[in-house]
Design a protein around this motif. Structure first.
Motif, PDB file in Angstrom:
ATOM      1  N   SER A  95       0.862  -1.178   0.000  1.00 38.43           N
ATOM      2  CA  SER A  95       0.000   0.000   0.000  1.00 38.43           C
ATOM      3  C   SER A  95       0.906   1.239   0.000  1.00 38.43           C
ATOM      4  N   LEU A  96       0.408   2.318  -0.570  1.00 40.59           N
ATOM      5  CA  LEU A  96       1.226   3.532  -0.723  1.00 40.59           C
ATOM      6  C   LEU A  96       1.648   4.109   0.627  1.00 40.59           C
ATOM      7  N   ALA A  97       1.001   3.653   1.694  1.00 40.74           N
ATOM      8  CA  ALA A  97       1.360   4.139   3.030  1.00 40.74           C
ATOM      9  C   ALA A  97       2.677   3.548   3.520  1.00 40.74           C
ATOM     10  N   LYS A  98       3.192   2.549   2.819  1.00 40.30           N
ATOM     11  CA  LYS A  98       4.331   1.801   3.356  1.00 40.30           C
ATOM     12  C   LYS A  98       5.671   2.152   2.715  1.00 40.30           C
ATOM     13  N   PHE A  99       5.734   3.326   2.081  1.00 41.12           N
ATOM     14  CA  PHE A  99       6.961   3.696   1.367  1.00 41.12           C
ATOM     15  C   PHE A  99       7.699   4.868   1.980  1.00 41.12           C
ATOM     16  N   GLU A 100       7.229   5.395   3.107  1.00 41.11           N
ATOM     17  CA  GLU A 100       7.762   6.688   3.554  1.00 41.11           C
ATOM     18  C   GLU A 100       9.277   6.679   3.744  1.00 41.11           C
ATOM     19  N   GLN A 101       9.845   5.540   4.146  1.00 46.08           N
ATOM     20  CA  GLN A 101      11.299   5.568   4.360  1.00 46.08           C
ATOM     21  C   GLN A 101      12.081   5.464   3.056  1.00 46.08           C
ATOM     22  N   TYR A 102      11.380   5.208   1.955  1.00 42.83           N
ATOM     23  CA  TYR A 102      12.063   5.117   0.656  1.00 42.83           C
ATOM     24  C   TYR A 102      11.824   6.356  -0.196  1.00 42.83           C
ATOM     25  N   SER A 103      10.671   6.990  -0.016  1.00 44.77           N
ATOM     26  CA  SER A 103      10.336   8.176  -0.797  1.00 44.77           C
ATOM     27  C   SER A 103       9.365   9.060  -0.014  1.00 44.77           C
ATOM     28  N   PRO A 104       9.879  10.122   0.627  1.00 44.41           N
ATOM     29  CA  PRO A 104       8.998  10.969   1.451  1.00 44.41           C
ATOM     30  C   PRO A 104       7.831  11.551   0.655  1.00 44.41           C
ATOM     31  N   SER A 105       8.024  11.787  -0.651  1.00 44.92           N
ATOM     32  CA  SER A 105       6.929  12.375  -1.446  1.00 44.92           C
ATOM     33  C   SER A 105       5.702  11.476  -1.464  1.00 44.92           C
ATOM     34  N   LEU A 106       5.936  10.171  -1.347  1.00 44.05           N
ATOM     35  CA  LEU A 106       4.788   9.256  -1.411  1.00 44.05           C
ATOM     36  C   LEU A 106       3.868   9.372  -0.203  1.00 44.05           C
ATOM     37  N   GLN A 107       4.327  10.104   0.821  1.00 44.45           N
ATOM     38  CA  GLN A 107       3.449  10.352   1.976  1.00 44.45           C
ATOM     39  C   GLN A 107       2.215  11.146   1.561  1.00 44.45           C
ATOM     40  N   LEU A 108       2.321  11.764   0.402  1.00 46.60           N
ATOM     41  CA  LEU A 108       1.184  12.503  -0.158  1.00 46.60           C
ATOM     42  C   LEU A 108      -0.109  11.702  -0.058  1.00 46.60           C
ATOM     43  N   TYR A 109      -0.023  10.441  -0.481  1.00 46.55           N
ATOM     44  CA  TYR A 109      -1.238   9.633  -0.613  1.00 46.55           C
ATOM     45  C   TYR A 109      -1.933   9.365   0.720  1.00 46.55           C
ATOM     46  N   ASP A 110      -1.235   9.594   1.840  1.00 50.84           N
ATOM     47  CA  ASP A 110      -1.855   9.345   3.142  1.00 50.84           C
ATOM     48  C   ASP A 110      -2.554  10.576   3.720  1.00 50.84           C
ATOM     49  N   LEU A 111      -2.383  11.734   3.087  1.00 48.99           N
ATOM     50  CA  LEU A 111      -3.009  12.933   3.659  1.00 48.99           C
ATOM     51  C   LEU A 111      -4.521  12.732   3.726  1.00 48.99           C
ATOM     52  N   PRO A 112      -5.098  12.937   4.917  1.00 53.50           N
ATOM     53  CA  PRO A 112      -6.539  12.688   5.046  1.00 53.50           C
ATOM     54  C   PRO A 112      -7.364  13.682   4.236  1.00 53.50           C
ATOM     55  N   PHE A 113      -8.426  13.186   3.651  1.00 48.46           N
ATOM     56  CA  PHE A 113      -9.371  14.012   2.868  1.00 48.46           C
ATOM     57  C   PHE A 113      -8.701  14.730   1.698  1.00 48.46           C
ATOM     58  N   LEU A 114      -7.640  14.160   1.153  1.00 41.66           N
ATOM     59  CA  LEU A 114      -6.989  14.792  -0.001  1.00 41.66           C
ATOM     60  C   LEU A 114      -7.810  14.563  -1.275  1.00 41.66           C
ATOM     61  N   PHE A 115      -8.205  13.328  -1.499  1.00 45.85           N
ATOM     62  CA  PHE A 115      -8.944  12.992  -2.722  1.00 45.85           C
ATOM     63  C   PHE A 115     -10.435  12.795  -2.404  1.00 45.85           C
ATOM     64  N   ASP A 116     -11.292  13.342  -3.268  1.00 46.19           N
ATOM     65  CA  ASP A 116     -12.737  13.212  -3.032  1.00 46.19           C
ATOM     66  C   ASP A 116     -13.225  11.786  -3.260  1.00 46.19           C
ATOM     67  N   ASP A 117     -12.637  11.113  -4.208  1.00 47.84           N
ATOM     68  CA  ASP A 117     -13.055   9.748  -4.521  1.00 47.84           C
ATOM     69  C   ASP A 117     -11.952   9.060  -5.326  1.00 47.84           C
ATOM     70  N   ILE A 118     -12.187   7.798  -5.683  1.00 51.96           N
ATOM     71  CA  ILE A 118     -11.139   7.022  -6.341  1.00 51.96           C
ATOM     72  C   ILE A 118     -10.886   7.520  -7.780  1.00 51.96           C
ATOM     73  N   ASN A 119     -11.883   8.168  -8.369  1.00 47.11           N
ATOM     74  CA  ASN A 119     -11.659   8.721  -9.715  1.00 47.11           C
ATOM     75  C   ASN A 119     -10.634   9.861  -9.687  1.00 47.11           C
ATOM     76  N   ALA A 120     -10.665  10.635  -8.612  1.00 44.91           N
ATOM     77  CA  ALA A 120      -9.670  11.710  -8.475  1.00 44.91           C
ATOM     78  C   ALA A 120      -8.274  11.114  -8.289  1.00 44.91           C
ATOM     79  N   VAL A 121      -8.208  10.024  -7.514  1.00 43.28           N
ATOM     80  CA  VAL A 121      -6.925   9.336  -7.316  1.00 43.28           C
ATOM     81  C   VAL A 121      -6.401   8.870  -8.680  1.00 43.28           C
ATOM     82  N   ASP A 122      -7.299   8.305  -9.456  1.00 37.58           N
ATOM     83  CA  ASP A 122      -6.951   7.783 -10.784  1.00 37.58           C
ATOM     84  C   ASP A 122      -6.425   8.901 -11.692  1.00 37.58           C
TER      85      ASP A 122
END
Ligand code: LMR
Length: 343
Positions: A95-122
């Motif tokens: 899961s994208l939550a498990k990469f923080e020690q390899y790429s800090p930018s990927l922490q993006l995906y864990d920000l709460p309420f960032l994406f409205d739905d899965i289509n926005a993620v896509d």
């Protein structure tokens, strides 16, 4: 004068050796790709890994064999990345939550309420910024190959969660992510980082009182049986990056690598089309099981949760990058070009 030209004989022997070599190479054992993951087979990732193995068998049967190890049966969280780097497995989809020690930018995906739905993620994942993140761990010998969807996270607990204050003091299991850790601290709850394979038992024995996950993960791990309340909060996402050991991947014969890439494109499209439906089916199965009350939030209550966890964004924007956060937010406007997944 001999009728046999010695050069021709030498040439013929050379060709024979070469042919023997090629035939020998063809008869060699196939390249084995061990694909390890932590979820059940009846989930979006479980299905994706299975489809990938099947399609490889169909198209590259005698040359490549994909062995899938689901349900943490080979490696659980924590150990699987290590195994990839050591070459003990060749593919994962954490899961994208498990990469923080390899790429800090990927922490993006864990920000709460960032994406409205899965289509926005896509939409974001298809953008240049989203695609760029697939290459963000190359210096660690990890190559991202694709994004696979699971879906939006829901909050479950042993008591009803309607307002942020309801979470106060409760212990929540979180993935190995500082962003998610902080999210629960903002709620004045107590986060506990824990491997996925341990969650059911931790909920059952009261080591933790709640957790956040998608419908398909909740159902397939039977978490609903030990969580009487599930709030349909859609407050974040669980999505995956399919990754490989970069040295392994780059060392593959070109034709095999490019066929595997084509197969992944095809499988990714299928996974991402069916992920939403799999989650809705899992939700329905939980409703049918009658084990858990499903709590719907009013728009005002959802806004309260959003505000309560918003400080997490400021805390991590330095690590993630403000521009990247803005780019991800803008994917919530559906005027971009990507085709919509079924939602
Ligand atoms: C979790 O740990 O909750 C998830 O990342 C599991 C998964 O891979 O979906």
């Amino acid at each position: 004068m001999s009728l046999i030209n010695p050069k021709t004989v030498v040439g013929a022997i050379g060709v024979a050796i070469l042919m023997g070599g090629v035939a020998g190479a063809q008869a060699q054992d196939p390249i084995v790709i061990k694909f390890s993951h932590v979820v059940a087979e009846n989930t979006p990732k479980g299905q994706g890994a299975k489809m990938f193995a099947e399609e490889v068998k169909e198209k590259l049967g005698d040359r490549v064999k994909v062995e899938v190890y689901p349900n943490s049966s080979l490696y659980g969280d924590g150990k699987e990345m290590e195994a990839l780097l050591l070459g003990d497995v060749q593919m994962l989809a954490p899961s994208l939550a498990k990469f923080e020690q390899y790429s800090p930018s990927l922490q993006l995906y864990d920000l709460p309420f960032l994406f409205d739905d899965i289509n926005a993620v896509d939409r974001f994942q298809h953008s240049d910024d989203g695609q760029g993140l697939l290459d963000s761990m190359q210096d660690r010998n990890i190559q991202g190959l694709a994004y696979w969807h699971n879906g939006m996270k829901q909050l479950s607990a042993n008591k009803p969660l309607r307002e942020p204050k309801d979470a106060r003091g409760l212990k929540f299991r979180v993935q190995a992510s500082d962003v998610l850790d902080e999210q629960f601290k903002e709620l004045r709850a107590v986060p506990r980082k824990m491997s996925f394979g341990e969650v059911y038992q931790a909920l059952q024995t009261g080591v933790v009182n709640g957790q956040e996950n998608t419908w398909s993960n909740i159902y397939s791990q039977k978490m609903h049986e030990v969580q009487p309340y599930i709030t349909e909060s859609n407050h974040g996402i669980i999505d995956y990056m399919v990754i490989t050991n970069a040295d392994f991947w780059n060392g593959l014969p070109d034709d095999i690598r490019s066929q595997l890439e084509d197969i992944l494109v095809d499988v990714t499209e299928k996974v991402n089309k069916q992920a939403y439906d799999l989650n809705q089916e899992a939700k329905q199965s939980i409703v049918d099981a009658g084990t858990s009350e499903i709590i719907q939030l009013t728009p005002e209550q959802r806004e309260e949760w959003r505000e309560a966890v918003r400080p997490v964004w400021e805390k991590f924007q330095g690590d993630i990058g403000e521009d990247l956060i803005k780019a991800a937010e803008s994917a919530n406007q559906s005027d971009s070009t990507q085709s919509e997944t079924s939602q």
